[in-house]
Scaffold this motif. Structure first.
Motif: not given
Length: 288
Positions: A75-77, A90-91, A255-259
Motif C-alpha cells: 500500500t502506498n499513497g 506499508e507491505n 483528500r486521500l489517494a491510496i493504491d
C-alpha cells in the motif's frame, strides 16, 4: 505444525463480510440478509444472453481466497489533511491462520535481525475501503445489486454494465456511520466476453454529498482490477485505487489517494471457488 481451515479467525462470530458466518446471525441480522436477497439477487429483468454472461462473471470473478492462501499486500499513497501531508507506505503478509505481519525491507536489514512476528487479526481479513470501514487489511471488492444491473455498451471483446452497490456494502454500519447511501453511488464494470470474467470495476459518487453541517464529500471513487492467478487458480483482485476528496467549511480540503496491490504467494488448502456475492446468496438460502 497442524493447520485447520475449518474455522474463522473470530471463532463463531457473525460478520456480514464472511458468508460462512451467516449461520451465527441474530434474528434481526438474518432478517436483514433475507431482505437483501429478496430485493437484489435477480437478473430476470435482463435478456437471457446477458443473464448467462453475468451469472458466470459475477460468480467466478474476484474470488476471495484469504481463508486458504498466503497473500501479500503493498500500500502506498498520499493523504492531505489540516495542512499536513502523509505518504503512507506499508507491505504486509496475511496468512489464513497465523494472522498478519510486516514484510521486512531488504534495505537496512541487518543479518541478525529477527523477522517480524505474526499478529492475530482480530476482525475480518477482508474489508471495504474508507468510509465503509476503518480496517487496514485485505481490500474487499464491492458486490453489486444484481436487480439494478443494466447494459451500457458492448463490442466483440467486452461488455460494459452499470449498477448500484449491494446493501451488503453497508449492512454492518450503523445509521450514524452511513455518511453516504447506496443511492449516492454507482458501480461500472467490464466483462471480458472470451473469459467471461470481470476485468475492471469502479464505484464512484455521482454527485457531492453533504455529510454533516459544513462537511461535504466532493469525490469518492474506488477502482479495482481483476486477473487470473496461477497460484490459486482463481480470478482474484490484483489492485485497488481509492480516492476521496472533501470540504470542511470551504477552508480545509482533506483528500486521500491510496493504491493497493495484492500478490498471491501460496495456497495451503483448496481455495473458495465462488465470489463473495454468490457465496452470500447460498449462505442466505441456507438460513433456518
Amino acid at each position: 505444525m497442524s493447520i485447520s481451515f475449518d474455522h474463522q479467525p473470530n471463532g463463531e462470530m457473525f460478520s456480514f463480510n464472511e458468508p460462512v458466518t451467516f449461520q451465527y446471525a441474530t434474528d434481526e441480522q438474518k432478517a436483514t440478509l433475507r431482505s437483501i436477497a429478496e430485493e437484489e439477487f435477480s437478473l430476470e429483468h435482463l435478456p437471457q444472453e446477458q443473464q448467462d454472461l453475468l451469472n458466470e462473471a459475477l460468480q467466478y470473478s474476484g474470488v476471495e481466497v484469504h481463508k486458504s492462501c498466503v497473500i501479500e499486500r503493498s500500500t502506498n499513497g498520499i493523504i492531505w489533511a489540516l495542512l499536513r501531508r502523509w505518504s503512507p507506505e506499508e507491505n504486509m503478509s496475511y496468512h489464513p491462520t497465523l494472522g498478519s505481519r510486516e514484510i521486512p525491507q531488504e534495505e537496512g536489514k541487518g543479518e541478525n535481525d529477527e523477522p517480524p512476528k505474526w499478529k492475530t487479526v482480530y476482525g475480518d481479513y477482508v474489508e471495504y475501503p474508507y468510509p465503509f470501514s476503518e480496517a487496514m487489511v485485505l481490500p474487499k471488492a464491492i458486490p453489486v445489486n444484481m436487480s439494478t444491473i443494466r447494459l451500457v455498451q458492448e463490442d466483440d471483446s467486452e461488455v460494459s454494465f452499470t449498477a448500484k452497490p449491494s446493501s451488503l456494502l453497508m449492512a454492518k454500519l450503523t445509521e450514524k456511520d452511513r455518511i453516504v447511501s447506496e443511492d449516492d453511488l454507482v458501480i461500472d464494470f467490464v466483462v471480458d466476453r472470451q473469459t467471461k470474467r470481470i476485468r475492471r470495476q469502479s464505484m464512484y459518487l455521482e454527485d457531492s454529498v453533504r455529510v454533516y453541517r459544513g462537511i461535504r464529500i466532493k469525490e469518492l471513487s474506488v477502482d479495482y482490477e481483476f486477473a487470473e492467478d496461477p497460484i490459486s487458480n482463481r480470478n482474484v483482485l490484483t489492485s485497488m485505487s481509492h480516492t476521496l476528496r472533501g470540504n470542511i467549511w470551504w477552508v480545509v480540503r482533506p483528500r486521500l489517494a491510496i493504491d493497493t496491490g495484492l500478490n498471491y504467494i501460496e495456497c495451503l488448502a483448496e481455495p473458495n471457488d465462488r465470489s463473495y456475492l454468490y457465496a452470500s446468496m447460498d449462505a442466505i438460502r441456507a438460513l433456518n
